[in-house]
Write an enzyme that holds these catalytic residues in place. Structure first.
Site, mmCIF file in Angstrom:
data_model
loop_
_atom_site.group_PDB
_atom_site.id
_atom_site.type_symbol
_atom_site.label_atom_id
_atom_site.label_comp_id
_atom_site.label_asym_id
_atom_site.label_seq_id
_atom_site.Cartn_x
_atom_site.Cartn_y
_atom_site.Cartn_z
ATOM 1 N N HIS A 17 0.820 -1.207 0.000
ATOM 2 C CA HIS A 17 0.000 0.000 0.000
ATOM 3 C C HIS A 17 0.860 1.266 0.000
ATOM 4 O O HIS A 17 0.520 2.254 -0.631
ATOM 5 C CB HIS A 17 -0.926 0.011 1.226
ATOM 6 C CG HIS A 17 -2.036 -0.990 1.112
ATOM 7 N ND1 HIS A 17 -3.343 -0.692 1.359
ATOM 8 C CD2 HIS A 17 -2.029 -2.294 0.738
ATOM 9 C CE1 HIS A 17 -4.105 -1.755 1.151
ATOM 10 N NE2 HIS A 17 -3.310 -2.752 0.793
ATOM 11 N N ASP A 129 -5.685 5.938 2.451
ATOM 12 C CA ASP A 129 -5.652 4.530 2.051
ATOM 13 C C ASP A 129 -7.088 3.992 1.988
ATOM 14 O O ASP A 129 -7.985 4.502 2.673
ATOM 15 C CB ASP A 129 -4.867 3.734 3.096
ATOM 16 C CG ASP A 129 -4.694 2.282 2.690
ATOM 17 O OD1 ASP A 129 -3.752 2.010 1.932
ATOM 18 O OD2 ASP A 129 -5.508 1.429 3.103
#
Ligand SMILES: COc1cc(-c2[o+]c3cc(O)cc([O-])c3cc2O[C@@H]2O[C@H](CO)[C@H](O)[C@H](O)[C@H]2O)cc(OC)c1O
Ligand SMILES: O=c1ccn([C@@H]2O[C@H](COP(=O)(O)OP(=O)(O)O)[C@@H](O)[C@H]2O)c(=O)[nH]1
Length: 484
Positions: A17, A129
């Site tokens: 990520h 995120d």
């Protein structure tokens, strides 16, 4: 002259990520520099990265290095990128992966609010995120546009957008459901191919429903995909077929967001070995940052590879130590069947450590990739036109595998027994590898052809007028304008 507005990035700090979020940030700065009329090499934007760092006991070894490299890279290129560590929090109580990640992000909300409020620069936008949508409360309170950076496929995004309604339509756990789920833009998805957190309606599932709902509040959703790879799903999202009757946020497809390092002066051992192999002759097996197998499965893989008769480069990792999700270096002599290394020494290399996957996939000797279908690995493969055999293990990978075979056609299917911890029999691996690699296999030929088309789509997308570059420019212009 006024100092440039800053875009705040709040990644979940694990490699899969963090890397794509830092890379997309860098591309945003570059895209802004392109729009800058001053031509002085600066950018009309700066980046502020807020790091909610996992404690050392839970941090992957490569994470500190990723941050160090991006810090150094940013100052070399003259961009203004500042990293700011948020105060550490005690690890949350959690009951599964998605629960952990979502709570961990949530725990840092007030720290993020304070850090953003204390910034001297004007803030153009905050990018969260996909597991960080609880922080949309912070962006709302501060009156800032909150974007979501979606590190996986448009198909997973369409599922998450549709999940709140689907949850009402399907009363049972999806693992109990027979038949298929209708995901607009995809062929019917057998319930057994849904992502791991969706199978059972537990707290991890509840977080997916929660994030799916909250994505609708974002100023925009930035997706690490290529418009030409998932056109039907993206059209379905844009037409409102995933969430009928509501306006979906703008979707920016900016992929493939891959970061490449210059190759080391002395080629890696794996690359040296590949240099000695014929073109497109080697099947590569690698299972992401968290993939590893127990001894019975290792024996099946060894048997299947040997019987396939094809050359192979196999990244074989050992099981993680207790309390860690990360594999160890494998004890190859203990795990492999007796005589295997000797019998296959002309054809195969078994690598027991972290491998330079991007360099390997770019090597002309690679002809196919047996992969866990992590989206970063998949994009790295398609970037190089390498066809795949999907061996999904965790997270959203079963859905990715389905899409690669049934929608994109870039992969040859392999039977993975999800009920037996994703077990694959030796004969099935042998069949799939042969199908992928044999010149005479029609299925393999089609996958190779589609993978070559996907490579062209990926490369065109990031050309100056390509779909991803245009989307990125639109996004950065919108951010800069909204901060004026
Ligand atoms: C996308 O859905 C999920 C992703 C993850 C997840 O968790 C994770 C934890 C770590 O300690 C290290 C990681 O590198 C990592 C990565 C990760 O996601 C990976 O993200 C990629 C891009 O989104 C890719 O698609 C891979 O398939 C993912 O594995 C965890 C999770 O539940 C626990 C998810 O549902
Ligand atoms: O031995 C390895 C294993 C993984 N990777 C890299 O780790 C990332 C894995 O990301 P992905 O999304 O595929 O899966 P995850 O590990 O997050 O599940 C990719 O960039 C891979 O190239 C690598 O370089 N060497």
């Amino acid at each position: 002259m006024a100092s440039p507005a800053t875009v705040v990035l709040i990644p979940f700090c694990v490699s899969g990520h963090l890397t794509p979020m830092l890379e997309v940030g860098k591309r945003m700065l570059r895209s802004c520099r392109g729009n800058d009329d001053g031509g002085g090499g600066g950018s009309a934007m700066s980046l502020t990265v807020l790091l909610a760092q996992l404690p050392e006991s839970h941090r992957a070894p490569e994470v500190d290095e990723i941050i160090r490299q991006h810090e150094a890279g940013a100052s070399d290129s003259g961009f203004d990128v500042r990293f700011h560590c948020l105060p550490a929090e005690k690890l949350p109580d959690f009951r599964g992966g998605e629960d952990f990640i979502s709570r961990f992000m949530q725990q840092h909300a007030s720290h993020a609010r304070e850090a953003i409020s204390a910034l001297e620069s004007r803030v153009a936008a905050v990018v969260l995120d996909l597991f960080g949508t609880t922080l949309l409360d912070v962006t709302r309170e501060l009156g800032l546009p909150g974007y979501v950076y979606f590190t996986s496929t448009a198909s997973l995004l369409s599922l998450l957008l549709r999940l709140p309604a689907l949850d009402q339509e399907v009363a049972v756990d999806f693992e109990e459901m027979e038949g298929a789920v209708d995901l607009p833009g995809l062929p019917p998805v057998p319930a057994a191919r849904l992502p791991t957190p969706v199978m059972k309606k537990d707290c991890n599932y509840e977080w997916f429903v929660y994030h799916g709902n909250r994505f609708m509040e974002a100023a925009g959703i930035i997706v690490n995909t290529v418009a030409e790879l998932e056109p039907a799903v993206l059209a379905a999202i844009a037409d409102g077929r995933c969430v009928p009757g509501r306006r979906v946020p703008a979707i920016y497809t900016v992929g493939p967001v891959l970061s490449f390092k210059p190759p080391p002066e002395k080629p890696h051992e794996c690359v040296q070995w590949l240099d000695a192999q014929p073109r497109a002759s080697v099947v590569f097996l690698c299972f992401g940052s968290m993939g590893s197998f127990g001894p019975p499965q290792v024996l099946e893989i060894a048997d299947g590879l040997e019987r396939s008769g094809h050359r192979f480069l196999w990244v074989l990792r050992g099981r993680p130590p207790a309390g860690s999700p990360y594999p160890t270096d494998a004890d190859v002599d203990e795990l492999l069947p007796e005589g295997f290394l000797e019998r296959t020494k002309e054809k195969g290399l078994v690598w027991s450590k972290w491998a330079p996957q991007k360099e390997i996939l770019a090597h002309p000797a690679i002809g196919g990739f047996v992969t866990h279908c992590g989206w970063n690995s998949t994009l790295e493969s398609l970037w190089n036109g390498v066809p795949l055999v999907p061996w999904p293990l965790y997270a959203e990978q079963h859905l990715n595998a389905f899409e690669l075979v049934a929608a994109m056609g870039v992969a040859v299917e392999m039977k993975v027994d999800r009920k037996r911890d994703n077990f694959v029999e030796a004969a099935e691996l042998e069949r799939a590898v042969q199908c992928l690699m044999d010149d005479g296999s029609e299925e393999g030929r089609k996958a190779r052809e589609k993978a070559a088309e996907a490579k062209a789509a990926c490369r065109n997308a990031v050309e100056e007028d390509g779909s991803s570059s245009v989307a990125l420019q639109k996004l950065t212009q919108e951010m800069v304008m909204s901060s004026k």
